[in-house]
Design an enzyme around this catalytic site. Structure first.
Site, PDB file in Angstrom:
ATOM      1  N   CYS A  38       0.831  -1.207   0.000  1.00  0.00           N
ATOM      2  CA  CYS A  38       0.000   0.000   0.000  1.00  0.00           C
ATOM      3  C   CYS A  38       0.867   1.259   0.000  1.00  0.00           C
ATOM      4  O   CYS A  38       1.995   1.255   0.468  1.00  0.00           O
ATOM      5  CB  CYS A  38      -0.884  -0.033   1.243  1.00  0.00           C
ATOM      6  SG  CYS A  38      -1.892   1.436   1.487  1.00  0.00           S
ATOM      7  N   SER A  40       0.603   3.727   1.904  1.00  0.00           N
ATOM      8  CA  SER A  40       0.936   4.200   3.259  1.00  0.00           C
ATOM      9  C   SER A  40       2.265   3.623   3.724  1.00  0.00           C
ATOM     10  O   SER A  40       3.048   4.304   4.391  1.00  0.00           O
ATOM     11  CB  SER A  40      -0.169   3.824   4.243  1.00  0.00           C
ATOM     12  OG  SER A  40      -1.397   4.316   3.785  1.00  0.00           O
ATOM     13  N   HIS A  43       4.892   5.644   2.050  1.00  0.00           N
ATOM     14  CA  HIS A  43       5.109   6.949   2.681  1.00  0.00           C
ATOM     15  C   HIS A  43       6.239   6.864   3.711  1.00  0.00           C
ATOM     16  O   HIS A  43       7.055   7.760   3.827  1.00  0.00           O
ATOM     17  CB  HIS A  43       3.831   7.425   3.379  1.00  0.00           C
ATOM     18  CG  HIS A  43       2.913   8.206   2.487  1.00  0.00           C
ATOM     19  ND1 HIS A  43       2.865   8.038   1.128  1.00  0.00           N
ATOM     20  CD2 HIS A  43       2.002   9.168   2.769  1.00  0.00           C
ATOM     21  CE1 HIS A  43       1.974   8.871   0.619  1.00  0.00           C
ATOM     22  NE2 HIS A  43       1.416   9.558   1.592  1.00  0.00           N
ATOM     23  N   HIS A  59       0.406  -3.406   6.661  1.00  0.00           N
ATOM     24  CA  HIS A  59      -0.820  -3.171   7.439  1.00  0.00           C
ATOM     25  C   HIS A  59      -2.059  -3.668   6.714  1.00  0.00           C
ATOM     26  O   HIS A  59      -3.167  -3.362   7.106  1.00  0.00           O
ATOM     27  CB  HIS A  59      -0.952  -1.678   7.746  1.00  0.00           C
ATOM     28  CG  HIS A  59      -1.118  -0.853   6.508  1.00  0.00           C
ATOM     29  ND1 HIS A  59      -0.055  -0.529   5.699  1.00  0.00           N
ATOM     30  CD2 HIS A  59      -2.213  -0.354   5.915  1.00  0.00           C
ATOM     31  CE1 HIS A  59      -0.504   0.159   4.670  1.00  0.00           C
ATOM     32  NE2 HIS A  59      -1.810   0.279   4.768  1.00  0.00           N
ATOM     33  N   CYS A 166      -7.129  -2.970   4.160  1.00  0.00           N
ATOM     34  CA  CYS A 166      -6.870  -1.516   4.042  1.00  0.00           C
ATOM     35  C   CYS A 166      -7.613  -0.930   2.852  1.00  0.00           C
ATOM     36  O   CYS A 166      -8.603  -0.238   3.009  1.00  0.00           O
ATOM     37  CB  CYS A 166      -5.383  -1.192   3.942  1.00  0.00           C
ATOM     38  SG  CYS A 166      -5.090   0.569   3.625  1.00  0.00           S
TER      39      CYS A 166
HETATM   40 ZN    ZN Z   1      -2.989   0.985   3.373  1.00  0.00          ZN
END
Ligand code: ZN
Ligand code: ZN
Length: 368
Positions: A38, A40, A43, A59, A166
């Site tokens: 993902c 995130s 990031h 996650h 997610c």
């Molecule tokens: Zn995510």
């Protein structure tokens, strides 16, 4: 066990053997079968957000319960589960009010990189390794709080179940739970990656009559059409995104979602919304980013809100999403652009960085 360890921003994850300690009270060991890759996670890897290091990221995962610690009643060994990246304590005001996605207990652990009791279960020799959001599923196994688990049907394939942890929950939930999009609405979606495609899909499920997908990638815009977009705007060739949306929807969209995490795109979503409409920010912005809106526009009574984890009540909403998938009403197969072994995780992130994929899945060896 094998795990991908994050040591420093802007460096590849390191594939290493780690020790996983036994689950403590109200904790569960899960054998991870699949983990989604993902933005995130990216990031952190790209240094846009801070995270304690070294850490095992990941996650968006699903797997099978292996062992349970003292006091665990919700699951038993052999149960299939999705990992929820916001554990809910069940006792804080948010949990009691039915908004466990805002639970503050999990948030504190996530910031510290620990489990809920403030300690960690991951070791490399003597060295302590941090967790991410109590999930850390870029590893063959993970110890997670019981409250981070969502038990699911055994007949649900775990690679697709992982995505619900997610991207799917965040996207579809933003439409159904946060915005509560009404049938017959006009919806604009700015950013059509793994989450944005699920906003498009959520809008389609909600009966939106016009769904305008915006992205800079023709590949993603084509996918968006598969997920229900009725119109597409390529922002690379047509940078006046607001104008393009307003041309397709005179007066503005009823709902406009920002699913990138960029202040300029958030402003575009707000500006593309009609008077009295709603702009919903789903994207995760880099630390320190700010967005401004014209103060005089408050009298247009637009609603500007965020949506965290699709307003999820994970144990209610995720099993419903699985039922929708198994009933042929929710698309998940089409989300998976590529599959990688854990060894290929850095390639998976590079493909995500370059915008080549909607979602990649890390697929672990299936044992027993
Ligand atoms: Zn995510
Ligand atoms: Zn709580």
């Amino acid at each position: 066990m094998k795990a991908a360890v994050y040591y420093r921003a802007n460096e590849p994850l390191s594939l290493e053997e780690l020790e996983l300690l036994e689950p403590q009270r109200n904790e569960v060991t899960v054998r991870i079968e699949a983990a989604g890759v993902c933005h995130s996670d990216l990031h952190f890897i790209d240094g846009l957000l801070p995270h304690p290091t070294p850490a095992v990221l990941g996650h968006e995962g699903a797997g099978v319960v292996e062992t349970v610690g003292e006091g665990v009643t919700y699951v038993q060994p052999g149960d299939h589960v999705i990992l929820s990246f916001i554990p809910s304590c069940g006792q804080c005001p948010y949990c009691i009010a039915g908004r466990p996605n805002l639970c503050t207990v999990g948030n504190r652990a996530a910031v510290r990189g620990t489990l809920l009791d403030g300690t960690t279960r991951l070791r490399k020799g003597e060295q302590e390794i941090y967790h991410m959001t109590c999930t850390s599923c870029f590893a063959e196994r993970s110890v997670v709080p019981e409250s981070s688990l969502v038990r699911i049907r055994d007949d649900m394939p775990l690679d697709r179940a992982a995505l619900i942890g997610c991207g799917v929950m965040t996207g579809v939930g933003a439409v159904i739970n946060t915005a509560k999009v009404q049938a017959g609405s006009v919806v604009a979606v700015i950013g059509c990656g793994g989450v944005g495609l699920n906003v498009v899909q959520g809008a389609s499920l909600s009966g939106a009559v016009k769904i305008i997908a915006v992205d800079v990638s023709d590949f993603k815009l084509e996918l968006a059409q598969q997920f229900g977009a009725t119109h597409t705007v390529n922002a690379a060739t047509d940078p006046d995104v607001v104008g393009a949306i307003r041309q397709l929807s005179p007066g503005g969209a009823d709902y406009a979602f920002e699913v990138i995490g960029r202040p300029e795109a958030m402003r575009q979503a707000y500006d593309a919304t009609r008077r009295g409409g709603m702009a919903i920010v789903v994207g995760l912005a880099p630390a320190g980013a700010e967005v401004s809106i014209p103060a005089a526009s408050f009298l247009q009574e637009k609603v500007l809100t965020g949506s965290s984890y699709g307003g999820a009540r994970p144990r209610i909403d995720m099993p419903k999403l699985i039922d929708l998938y198994l009933a042929g009403k929710l698309k998940l197969d089409e989300l998976i652009s590529r599959r990688y072994p854990l060894d290929g995780i850095n390639d998976a992130f590079q493909a995500l960085r370059e915008g080549e994929v909607a979602r990649s899945v890390i697929q672990f060896q299936v044992e027993g």
